[in-house]
Each structure stands twice: as C-alpha cells, then as structure tokens.
Design a protein around this motif. Structure first.
Motif, short mmCIF file in Angstrom:
data_model
loop_
_atom_site.label_atom_id
_atom_site.label_comp_id
_atom_site.label_asym_id
_atom_site.label_seq_id
_atom_site.Cartn_x
_atom_site.Cartn_y
_atom_site.Cartn_z
N ILE A 23 0.84 -1.20 0.00
CA ILE A 23 0.00 0.00 0.00
C ILE A 23 0.88 1.26 0.00
O ILE A 23 0.64 2.20 -0.75
CB ILE A 23 -0.96 -0.02 1.22
CG1 ILE A 23 -1.94 -1.18 1.08
CG2 ILE A 23 -1.73 1.30 1.33
CD1 ILE A 23 -2.74 -1.48 2.33
N ASP A 26 2.31 2.00 -3.47
CA ASP A 26 1.38 1.92 -4.60
C ASP A 26 1.82 2.88 -5.72
O ASP A 26 1.97 4.08 -5.49
CB ASP A 26 -0.04 2.31 -4.13
CG ASP A 26 -1.05 2.13 -5.24
OD1 ASP A 26 -1.13 1.01 -5.79
OD2 ASP A 26 -1.71 3.11 -5.61
N LEU A 32 -5.83 4.31 0.92
CA LEU A 32 -6.59 3.19 1.48
C LEU A 32 -7.87 3.77 2.10
O LEU A 32 -7.80 4.55 3.04
CB LEU A 32 -5.77 2.48 2.56
CG LEU A 32 -6.48 1.29 3.23
CD1 LEU A 32 -6.67 0.13 2.26
CD2 LEU A 32 -5.68 0.82 4.45
#
Ligand SMILES: NC(=O)c1ccc[n+]([C@@H]2O[C@H](COP(=O)([O-])OP(=O)(O)OC[C@H]3O[C@@H](n4cnc5c(N)ncnc54)[C@H](OP(=O)(O)O)[C@@H]3O)[C@@H](O)[C@H]2O)c1
Length: 242
Positions: A23, A26, A32
């Motif tokens: 994450i 990314d 998120l």
C-alpha cells in the motif's frame, strides 16, 4: 473491478508487513479507504474440553490477527480519513453453550471496536461493527468438521457429559445456516457499512441476528438461558436427550 489478490494470513506478521509495503509503495499513490476485518473460524466445544492450543488458534485468527492488521493499516487510514469495518457476529452479543471460544473472540472484538471508535472519532476515522446471523458460507461446514474432531478426542466421561450437547449444536448450526441469508445478501450490508456517508455504529445481518441481539439486551440471563435451552432441545439426538 480493480481487484488485486494478496497473500495474507493475518496470523503471519510478514504477510501483514508485505501488505503495508504494497500500500505504501502503490505506483498510483491511491489511498486506502477502508479495511474490512472479515477473516474468521468457528471452534465449537465446551470450555472444559477445548484444548488450549485451539483456544489460542481461535483468538489468533478472530481477534489478534484483526488487531495486527488494524494497527498496520491505521497509518494509511489516518491519511485518507478512512474506515474500519469489523465483522463480528450475533455470537458477539450472545454466548451459547460450546461457543465460549468463538463468542469470547467476538465479544472482545465488539469491545475493542467500541474503544477504537471512541479513540478514532476525533481523527475522523469511522469504526463500524457488523453482526451477522446465519449466512450460507463455508464457516458452518468447516466448524462442524472441527466439532466432530473434538468429540472424537474427548475422553469417555467427557463424551458422556457433552456428546449430546455437541451433536445438538452441530444439528442446530447446520439448520441455522441452511435458513440463513446468501453471502451476496450479507455482502450488501457490509458494503453499506463501508460506504454509507454517515454509518451506524452497528449493523446486524438477517432477522435472526436483529432479534437475538435485541433479546440479549433486554432479557435477564436466566430467561435467555431458558430460551436458548428450549431452542436447542429439539436438536438433541434420541440416544442423548437434553
Ligand atoms: N457464516 C455465518 O453464518 C456467520 C455468522 C456470524 C458471523 N460470521 C462471521 O463472518 C466472517 C466471515 O465468515 P464466513 O461466514 O464468510 O466464513 P468462511 O466462508 O469460512 O470464510 C472465512 C474466511 O476467513 C479466512 N481466514 C481464515 N483464517 C484466516 C487467516 N488466518 N488469515 C486470513 N484469512 C483467514 C478464510 O480464508 P481461507 O478460505 O483461505 O482459509 C475465509 O476466506 C467471520 O468473521 C465470521 O465469524 C459468519
């Protein structure tokens, strides 16, 4: 749909670290938006007979795994002012016989969700609990398989005491799930918990969950004991009556 599967056993810290790294790195710098803590297993046996390693497994998956994922994801949710949705159960409000370990994890998840909601409200992060009743998934068949194995491992005296109860719970949970909602219907409620602009703190899934969670709030313990025993009585095998 933009779905990306990842390998994630929530009891394995390295998997959680890898998810956090994925994450953070990314390539499209997406935020998120929400975490749904859904993983769960059902370990049913009387408190007296359930081996300690099974208690630990139940708590590792249904509770500590979710805490670990939540801790790892919170830095991202602070950036996005996102949301946490914890999948509890009607068993998070009512603890029937043989559900000590499962309900133990779910009662704890309910309490932790309350703390988290109050801690995170000033930071604009919503925490929502979803309490399903019977839903037609793999949980019951897997739980029944485990429960049968626990009966096999009981001593003759334990089987004498609890064999009938275990069979009744197996029969009852099979029926409970057969009459339950489809996974798709349950997913719609979870989607609402994830996306509602002003979510409720709790959503139940199914009429059974709505009724039981309400009864648990209003009935005295002894009355709820009698209701639970009456519901279970019909499921006891003839050779082991209640
Ligand atoms: N079905 C019901 O009647 C019911 C009722 C009340 C509450 N719930 C709750 O709903 C949630 C979803 O259960 P379900 O009914 O969809 O059961 P399910 O079909 O058995 O699904 C459980 C999921 O949890 C995953 N899981 C188990 N251990 C895991 C671990 N260590 N790390 C990561 N994932 C893990 C499983 O993955 P694998 O398949 O890869 O093992 C599976 O995808 C659970 O929290 C359960 O307690 C269900």
């Amino acid at each position: 749909m933009g779905i990306e599967p990842v390998i994630l056993d929530i009891t394995v810290p390295e998997h959680i670290d890898a998810l956090a790294k994925r994450i953070a790195d990314d390539p499209k710098k997406r935020k998120l938006r929400a975490v749904v803590n859904n993983a769960g297993i059902a370990v049913n046996a009387p408190v007296e007979t359930l081996p300690l390693d099974q208690w630990r497994l139940q708590f590792d998956v249904n509770l500590f795994g979710h805490i670990a994922v939540t801790q790892a994801m919170l830095p991202f949710l602070h950036q996005s002012r996102g949301r946490i949705v914890n999948i509890s159960s009607v068993g998070g409000k009512v603890a029937m016989g043989t559900y000590g370990a499962y309900s133990g994890t779910k009662f704890a998840l309910e309490a932790i969700s309350d703390s988290l909601r109050r801690e995170l409200a000033p930071h604009d992060i919503q925490v929502v609990v979803v309490e399903p009743g019977g839903v037609q998934t793999e949980m019951t068949p897997h739980g029944i398989e485990r429960a049968r194995a626990f009966v096999d491992e009981m001593t003759p005296a334990q089987r004498q005491r609890y064999g009938g109860l275990m069979q009744a719970v197996i029969n009852q949970s099979a029926e409970f799930t057969k009459k339950g909602l489809s996974a798709e219907q349950a997913a719609l409620v979870i989607a609402k918990a994830v996306t509602a602009r002003k979510p409720r703190t709790r959503y139940t899934i199914g009429r059974d969950a709505a009724l039981l969670t309400r009864l648990a709030r209003i009935l005295p313990d002894r009355t709820l004991d009698r209701v639970a025993a009456a519901n279970l009585r019909a499921h006891f095998p003839k050779e082991h009556p209640a």
